[in-house]
Design a protein around this motif. Structure first.
Motif, PDB file in Angstrom:
ATOM      1  N   ILE A  85      -0.084  12.914   7.354  1.00 15.73           N
ATOM      2  CA  ILE A  85      -0.086  11.223   7.580  1.00 15.73           C
ATOM      3  C   ILE A  85      -0.379  10.635   6.236  1.00 15.73           C
ATOM      4  O   ILE A  85      -1.283  10.936   5.425  1.00 15.73           O
ATOM      5  N   ALA A  86       0.580  10.222   5.854  1.00 22.69           N
ATOM      6  CA  ALA A  86       0.852   9.665   4.208  1.00 22.69           C
ATOM      7  C   ALA A  86       0.375   8.071   4.345  1.00 22.69           C
ATOM      8  O   ALA A  86       0.869   7.143   3.626  1.00 22.69           O
ATOM      9  N   GLY A  87      -1.324   7.903   4.599  1.00 18.37           N
ATOM     10  CA  GLY A  87      -1.908   6.692   4.209  1.00 18.37           C
ATOM     11  C   GLY A  87      -1.742   5.633   5.529  1.00 18.37           C
ATOM     12  O   GLY A  87      -1.110   5.646   6.319  1.00 18.37           O
ATOM     13  N   ASP A  88      -3.164   4.931   5.293  1.00 25.82           N
ATOM     14  CA  ASP A  88      -3.279   3.710   6.258  1.00 25.82           C
ATOM     15  C   ASP A  88      -3.266   4.245   7.847  1.00 25.82           C
ATOM     16  O   ASP A  88      -2.927   4.010   8.840  1.00 25.82           O
ATOM     17  N   LEU A  89      -4.210   5.470   7.862  1.00 25.32           N
ATOM     18  CA  LEU A  89      -4.550   5.900   9.254  1.00 25.32           C
ATOM     19  C   LEU A  89      -5.589   4.801   9.893  1.00 25.32           C
ATOM     20  O   LEU A  89      -5.239   4.284  11.246  1.00 25.32           O
ATOM     21  N   TYR A  90      -6.414   3.994   9.292  1.00 24.87           N
ATOM     22  CA  TYR A  90      -7.441   3.173   9.601  1.00 24.87           C
ATOM     23  C   TYR A  90      -6.600   1.841   9.375  1.00 24.87           C
ATOM     24  O   TYR A  90      -5.565   1.483   8.642  1.00 24.87           O
ATOM     25  N   ASP A  91      -7.414   0.567   9.861  1.00 26.17           N
ATOM     26  CA  ASP A  91      -7.160  -0.753   9.553  1.00 26.17           C
ATOM     27  C   ASP A  91      -7.897  -1.364   8.606  1.00 26.17           C
ATOM     28  O   ASP A  91      -8.770  -2.225   9.273  1.00 26.17           O
ATOM     29  N   GLY A  92      -8.121  -1.302   7.493  1.00 28.29           N
ATOM     30  CA  GLY A  92      -8.733  -2.132   6.694  1.00 28.29           C
ATOM     31  C   GLY A  92     -10.397  -2.023   6.783  1.00 28.29           C
ATOM     32  O   GLY A  92     -10.950  -0.720   6.950  1.00 28.29           O
ATOM     33  N   HIS A 145       1.351   7.111  -1.072  1.00 28.65           N
ATOM     34  CA  HIS A 145       1.125   5.757  -0.332  1.00 28.65           C
ATOM     35  C   HIS A 145       1.674   4.972  -1.401  1.00 28.65           C
ATOM     36  O   HIS A 145       1.034   4.671  -2.418  1.00 28.65           O
ATOM     37  N   THR A 146       2.923   4.231  -1.279  1.00 32.56           N
ATOM     38  CA  THR A 146       3.717   3.396  -2.390  1.00 32.56           C
ATOM     39  C   THR A 146       4.300   2.160  -1.710  1.00 32.56           C
ATOM     40  O   THR A 146       4.935   2.408  -0.811  1.00 32.56           O
ATOM     41  N   GLY A 160       4.265   6.352   2.515  1.00 27.53           N
ATOM     42  CA  GLY A 160       3.972   5.571   3.458  1.00 27.53           C
ATOM     43  C   GLY A 160       3.544   4.397   2.767  1.00 27.53           C
ATOM     44  O   GLY A 160       4.000   4.161   1.570  1.00 27.53           O
ATOM     45  N   HIS A 161       3.302   3.327   3.648  1.00 31.42           N
ATOM     46  CA  HIS A 161       2.921   1.974   2.867  1.00 31.42           C
ATOM     47  C   HIS A 161       3.876   0.871   3.508  1.00 31.42           C
ATOM     48  O   HIS A 161       3.742  -0.034   4.157  1.00 31.42           O
ATOM     49  N   VAL A 162       5.204   1.275   3.294  1.00 33.50           N
ATOM     50  CA  VAL A 162       6.476   0.275   3.944  1.00 33.50           C
ATOM     51  C   VAL A 162       6.573   0.682   5.216  1.00 33.50           C
ATOM     52  O   VAL A 162       6.873   1.779   5.751  1.00 33.50           O
TER      53      VAL A 162
END
Length: 418
Positions: A54-61, A161-162, A192-194
């Motif tokens: 999992i390459a980032g942003d598993l959760y939401d803020g 994450h980029t 991840g990120h995009v």
């Protein structure tokens, strides 16, 4: 070996934009990201993958509901039972989330540090995973420079994450270039990120899997993760795993040939039926409808926008009441050029056309209109303050758009009424 590369899960992030459809099932919308993640874990088990990445942003803020974390741990427990390890890199949304700091994860879950790049080795697969989590949400440094050289004799995967080269739809976090990623000498870059799926080939395979579940109309189309199969020579094959449970669509309806409002409604109805016929039966559709074209019905649409919206909502309910919701109806039509015909009429409608043509260039008239409109919008109820697109421009002293749109619509409507 096989592994799944996912990113931007945003567990329990709300789906926005369906308030226009009062009968949309609230519970189905609220749990969409959870159900998409459950589908992802089902795929991992069914595919018998060697690991999940999992390459980032598993959760939401800054979401603080620990039920979200408990749900995640439950899914990790399912993977633990079948010996699937999970490697998580924290992105910008995770960096500001309390659960990344306090939640005790199952022992089949491994994370990447934020202070420096971490390398996780999987000896029996000859895999080296290199990654560095975000320490702060707004991480604007180039993290790639801190990643190590490839581990000899291993299939090297960089996890990052980029925004890559400044993707305009997303904040420019951990920026780097495609050239820098290729130059690192890794075999695969799990990014991840995009939120859009994309693959960049070259010395390394660079992949954005996109997010698991579209959350609004700008995240339309199928959503999911990527199944990566690597052979003994280090060559990989990619397969998209579609796991979303609600799908967003933008339906552009050309009404150039329509003459009356009923024609527009029929045209929209045919396109809604076609959309339902070509969509997976098990995935509900949330649709934004854009009515476009230079058309004789432009004036009528301007006067009956609310009626059109009501009729389209009724069409959607009749077409597929359980899985078709209208997010918004936008009218982007323009009038056919009837100026010459109108000027030949020599009646009140032609006089009105002339007056309105001159009004846009009459400073005294424009100032008086601004004053009248400001008096009107200050008394408007709160629901109109947010729903009428002209209000923001009027407050800023700009009435050019309302003049440009009302003039042909009003003349066309009155000419038709006569």
């Amino acid at each position: 070996m096989k592994f799944i590369h996912a990113a931007d899960i945003h567990l329990d992030s709300p789906l926005t934009g369906l308030s226009a459809y009062p009968d949309a099932p609230v519970e189905m919308l609220r749990t969409a990201t959870r159900r998409a993640f459950t589908n992802l874990c089902d795929e991992a088990i069914d595919q018998k993958v060697d690991f999940l990445l999992i390459a980032g942003d598993l959760y939401d803020g800054s979401w603080k509901d620990f039920n979200t974390g408990i749900f995640f741990c439950k899914q990790m427990g399912r993977l633990k039972k079948v010996n699937i390890p999970v490697y998580i890199l924290y992105g910008n949304h995770d960096a500001e989330n309390e659960m990344t700091k306090t939640l005790q994860l199952p022992d089949n879950v491994f994370t990447f540090e934020a202070r420096k790049c971490t390398t996780h080795l999987i000896p029996h697969l000859k895999v080296a995973l290199h990654g560095r989590s975000f320490k702060d949400a707004a991480t604007t440094e180039n993290l790639v420079t801190s990643y190590p050289t490839p581990t000899d004799g291993m299939y090297n995967i960089g996890v990052l994450h980029t925004a890559l080269e400044g993707n305009s739809a997303h904040p420019n976090y951990a920026p780097c270039t495609v050239g820098e990623l290729h130059a690192k000498g890794y075999d695969y870059w799990a990014l991840g990120h995009v939120h859009e799926y994309s693959v960049i080939s070259g010395a390394a395979t660079i992949v954005f899997p996109g997010n698991l579940q579209g959350r609004h109309v700008k995240e339309s189309g199928p959503r999911g993760a990527v199944l990566v199969t690597v052979d003994g020579h280090g060559d990989c094959v990619l397969e998209r795993l579609i796991v979303d449970v609600i799908r967003w669509h933008t339906l552009i309806v050309d009404v150039s040939s329509c003459v009356v409002l009923a024609d527009v409604v029929r045209t929209v109805g045919l396109q809604l039926e076609a959309l339902v016929a070509t969509s997976p039966a098990h995935i509900p559709s949330a649709v934004r409808i854009s009515i476009n074209g230079r058309t004789a019905v432009h004036g009528e649409l301007f006067g009956l926008a609310r009626q059109l919206r009501t009729e389209i909502l009724a069409l959607a309910a009749a077409t597929d009441p359980d899985s078709l919701w209208i997010e918004k109806v936008q009218i982007n039509t323009s009038d056919l050029d009837h100026n010459e015909n109108l000027s030949l009429r020599g009646d009140a409608v032609a006089d009105l056309q002339t007056i309105l043509d001159q009004a846009e260039n009459d400073p005294e008239f424009v100032d008086a209109l601004k004053a009248d409109l400001m008096a009107l919008i200050t008394k408007a109820p709160i629901e109109l303050q947010t729903s009428v697109s002209y209000f923001k421009e009027i407050r800023a002293g700009d009435v050019s758009r309302i003049l440009a749109e009302v003039r042909p619509a009003l003349v066309a409507y009155l000419a038709k009424a006569e």
